[in-house]
Design a protein around this motif. Sequence first.
Motif, PDB file in Angstrom:
ATOM      1  N   ASP A  14       0.830  -1.215   0.000  1.00  0.00           N
ATOM      2  CA  ASP A  14       0.000   0.000   0.000  1.00  0.00           C
ATOM      3  C   ASP A  14       0.858   1.256   0.000  1.00  0.00           C
ATOM      4  N   ILE A  15       2.040   1.134   0.599  1.00  0.00           N
ATOM      5  CA  ILE A  15       2.930   2.298   0.711  1.00  0.00           C
ATOM      6  C   ILE A  15       3.758   2.466  -0.556  1.00  0.00           C
ATOM      7  N   GLN A  16       4.321   1.376  -1.028  1.00  0.00           N
ATOM      8  CA  GLN A  16       5.045   1.446  -2.303  1.00  0.00           C
ATOM      9  C   GLN A  16       4.863   0.149  -3.078  1.00  0.00           C
ATOM     10  N   GLU A  17       4.278   0.314  -4.260  1.00  0.00           N
ATOM     11  CA  GLU A  17       4.041  -0.884  -5.097  1.00  0.00           C
ATOM     12  C   GLU A  17       5.319  -1.242  -5.852  1.00  0.00           C
ATOM     13  N   ASP A  18       5.216  -2.260  -6.646  1.00  0.00           N
ATOM     14  CA  ASP A  18       6.299  -2.660  -7.571  1.00  0.00           C
ATOM     15  C   ASP A  18       7.632  -2.961  -6.873  1.00  0.00           C
ATOM     16  N   LEU A  27      16.086  -3.034   1.451  1.00  0.00           N
ATOM     17  CA  LEU A  27      15.115  -1.962   1.186  1.00  0.00           C
ATOM     18  C   LEU A  27      15.658  -0.583   1.564  1.00  0.00           C
ATOM     19  N   ILE A  28      16.431  -0.524   2.646  1.00  0.00           N
ATOM     20  CA  ILE A  28      16.993   0.763   3.082  1.00  0.00           C
ATOM     21  C   ILE A  28      18.361   0.972   2.426  1.00  0.00           C
ATOM     22  N   ASP A  29      19.193  -0.050   2.481  1.00  0.00           N
ATOM     23  CA  ASP A  29      20.560   0.092   1.941  1.00  0.00           C
ATOM     24  C   ASP A  29      20.555   0.505   0.470  1.00  0.00           C
ATOM     25  N   ASP A  30      19.575  -0.005  -0.293  1.00  0.00           N
ATOM     26  CA  ASP A  30      19.508   0.343  -1.722  1.00  0.00           C
ATOM     27  C   ASP A  30      18.533   1.485  -2.004  1.00  0.00           C
ATOM     28  N   HIS A  31      18.135   2.181  -0.961  1.00  0.00           N
ATOM     29  CA  HIS A  31      17.251   3.351  -1.087  1.00  0.00           C
ATOM     30  C   HIS A  31      15.921   3.025  -1.776  1.00  0.00           C
ATOM     31  N   VAL A  32      15.449   1.779  -1.624  1.00  0.00           N
ATOM     32  CA  VAL A  32      14.122   1.441  -2.163  1.00  0.00           C
ATOM     33  C   VAL A  32      13.072   2.191  -1.332  1.00  0.00           C
ATOM     34  N   LEU A  33      13.284   2.223  -0.035  1.00  0.00           N
ATOM     35  CA  LEU A  33      12.406   2.986   0.854  1.00  0.00           C
ATOM     36  C   LEU A  33      13.169   4.204   1.377  1.00  0.00           C
ATOM     37  N   ASP A  34      12.510   5.370   1.367  1.00  0.00           N
ATOM     38  CA  ASP A  34      13.162   6.561   1.919  1.00  0.00           C
ATOM     39  C   ASP A  34      12.530   6.920   3.273  1.00  0.00           C
ATOM     40  N   SER A  35      12.950   8.058   3.821  1.00  0.00           N
ATOM     41  CA  SER A  35      12.469   8.423   5.156  1.00  0.00           C
ATOM     42  C   SER A  35      10.950   8.633   5.168  1.00  0.00           C
ATOM     43  N   PHE A  36      10.399   9.101   4.028  1.00  0.00           N
ATOM     44  CA  PHE A  36       8.946   9.299   3.959  1.00  0.00           C
ATOM     45  C   PHE A  36       8.228   7.951   4.038  1.00  0.00           C
ATOM     46  N   ASP A  37       8.768   6.960   3.329  1.00  0.00           N
ATOM     47  CA  ASP A  37       8.163   5.627   3.369  1.00  0.00           C
ATOM     48  C   ASP A  37       8.235   5.057   4.785  1.00  0.00           C
ATOM     49  N   ILE A  38       9.376   5.277   5.442  1.00  0.00           N
ATOM     50  CA  ILE A  38       9.525   4.740   6.802  1.00  0.00           C
ATOM     51  C   ILE A  38       8.468   5.343   7.727  1.00  0.00           C
ATOM     52  N   LEU A  39       8.270   6.653   7.592  1.00  0.00           N
ATOM     53  CA  LEU A  39       7.255   7.289   8.444  1.00  0.00           C
ATOM     54  C   LEU A  39       5.857   6.792   8.077  1.00  0.00           C
ATOM     55  N   ALA A  40       5.642   6.528   6.777  1.00  0.00           N
ATOM     56  CA  ALA A  40       4.344   5.985   6.356  1.00  0.00           C
ATOM     57  C   ALA A  40       4.149   4.585   6.954  1.00  0.00           C
ATOM     58  N   ILE A  41       5.238   3.801   7.021  1.00  0.00           N
ATOM     59  CA  ILE A  41       5.162   2.450   7.611  1.00  0.00           C
ATOM     60  C   ILE A  41       4.828   2.556   9.106  1.00  0.00           C
ATOM     61  N   VAL A  42       5.499   3.501   9.789  1.00  0.00           N
ATOM     62  CA  VAL A  42       5.244   3.696  11.228  1.00  0.00           C
ATOM     63  C   VAL A  42       3.768   4.016  11.448  1.00  0.00           C
TER      64      VAL A  42
END
Lengths: 80, 529
Positions: A14-18, A27-42
């Motif tokens: 729901d937060i990031q498709e594909d 996911l973090i090391d390769d910058h697939v998820l950024d700080s905005f995604d992390i906050l969305a996950i929280v």
Amino acid sequence: MDITLDDVIEMLEDIQEDVDYETCTTLIDDHVLDSFDILAIVSAADDEFDVSIPAKDIIPANFNSAQALCKLIQRLADED
Amino acid sequence: MVFFSLSFVLFVACLLLCYYACGRLFPKYQWIVLLVGSMAFYCIAGGWQMLSFMLVTALTTWGGALLLSRLSAQGKAERKAAKGRDAKRAVKQKFLHRRRLVLVGALVITLGMLGYLKYWNTILFNFGLEPSPRSLGILLPFGISFYMFTSLGYFIEVYNDKYAPEPNFAHFLLFVSWFPQLTQGPINRFDEISQQLFASRHADPYLMRRGLLRLAYGIFKKYAIANVLIINFNAIFTNVNVTTVGPVIIIGILIYSIEMYADFSGGIDIVEGVSELFGVEMAQNFRQPYFSVSLSDFWRRWHMSLGAFMRDHVFYPLAVTKPMKALNKHATKVLGKQVGRTISACVANIIVFLLVGLWHGAEWHFILWGLYNGVIIALSDLLAPVFDRLARALHVNRDAAWFHVFAILRTFAVVAVGRYFDCMEDVGLIFLSLKNTVFNFTAFELKRQLELYGVMSPETYGFVWPVIVACLVVFVISVLYERGTDVRAAILKMGCLRRMALYLTVGLVFVFSMGYGLTQGEVFLYAFF
């Protein structure tokens, strides 16, 4: 409520498709998820599982894969 | 103590000799040499009178961390003994409260000390209670920001149970006072550096050669580029007035952008190189920042250790607070998913950059600098879907090489605008410069004004030829690093003749640059923070 890996992957989609959440472990090391995604996950973890992820647990090791995130959410749910 | 001086070379050489000799004779106590050396360095460079501030900081955070750990153990024992869920919860709350009191107490002591020494006079001046920001004569202790952030980071991580506290105060004091990190960082983490500091080791010739190469590269950047460009930067910005044309200001900002990078990253290379001579690898502080493709990417590559400190100890703790989560939910309802998703990060980002601005100094231009960076990053995130739609409508392939180059140039321009708020102290002058850059853009006047302001080599826009060559050297090395090449390993692998030819060429550029630069260029820009 039992939180499964499928539930967590559904939340992540729901937060990031594909993204191949089944296999990706960087996911973090390769910058697939950024700080905005992390906050969305929280925020989503709070809404969907009633689990509050504290800032001290926001470290790459907990967010690099769906499995690690699932373990974190399960641990926090158990602590409550 | 000046880095590029005989006294510093002698100091490091003596310390290395003692360190590795002690490693042979008393390996268990080798770290004591580093502690004694760091204390001696601090007394020589900062003055022994200032040592008390470092000791108070170290004692507060070390003692506070031990107290936290003791409270945790006590809490666990009492929780185990308590019967029933409610009783266990009550014990947890009681100890949580006590731990928070310790956290707040230590933060008040350390940050209060920093606030008084760094900001009190400026605050009084801003309220008209003091005639100048320095009228009270409060001296800022050498390296205070760096040793304070280093020790606070440790304290907060122990509070968060990331690792156990260090029981030995002398060990901890070495971590806080490790002399290469005191002048301008980096802000090291206890779990990453402590074992390296306390371990015993023998000299490794290969690692020492790597360290020396890094040290030499730092000296090259500082003395062949920064110390020459600073003269032209001063010539331009001490003369800016209503008649100054836009291109002159742009040249000044370009000079400042390069000078600032060469000065700060050069200084970091020097201290990292020195630290590596002792076998201690400190935190990375730069990763080719001028190859960034966005402003947020730039701040992940520039002053990385401060960025990481702010991310872990300010950004996330602030962004996941209850009011921020409520703001997210409200924004999602009222303004849609995109705004809801990004709003707390945007607000936290603006606050982080305001704090970083204040960290540089309690001056209005730094506050504006912080606001500029925070707001630009917030806007770029909020407007991300608009940019996506625009790219699709214009059939722009964002994966193409040309777009990557465009993104790098665009980011450089955005960072350069931010430099206006950083390089000038007078807010009126900043806005005059911004206005003239846009509305007084006359290319004819460029060379005449550069000459009038006393800029060296106006025909090449203030860049004397050794600096141009030195910049090219740094550019090539940066490209190689960006492509993942370990440049130092590659140089050390070269054949002897090729390596000597390389050293000679770079050495000649360095010698020619020294003819143009400051003769007393020992001051590093970040040493003041």
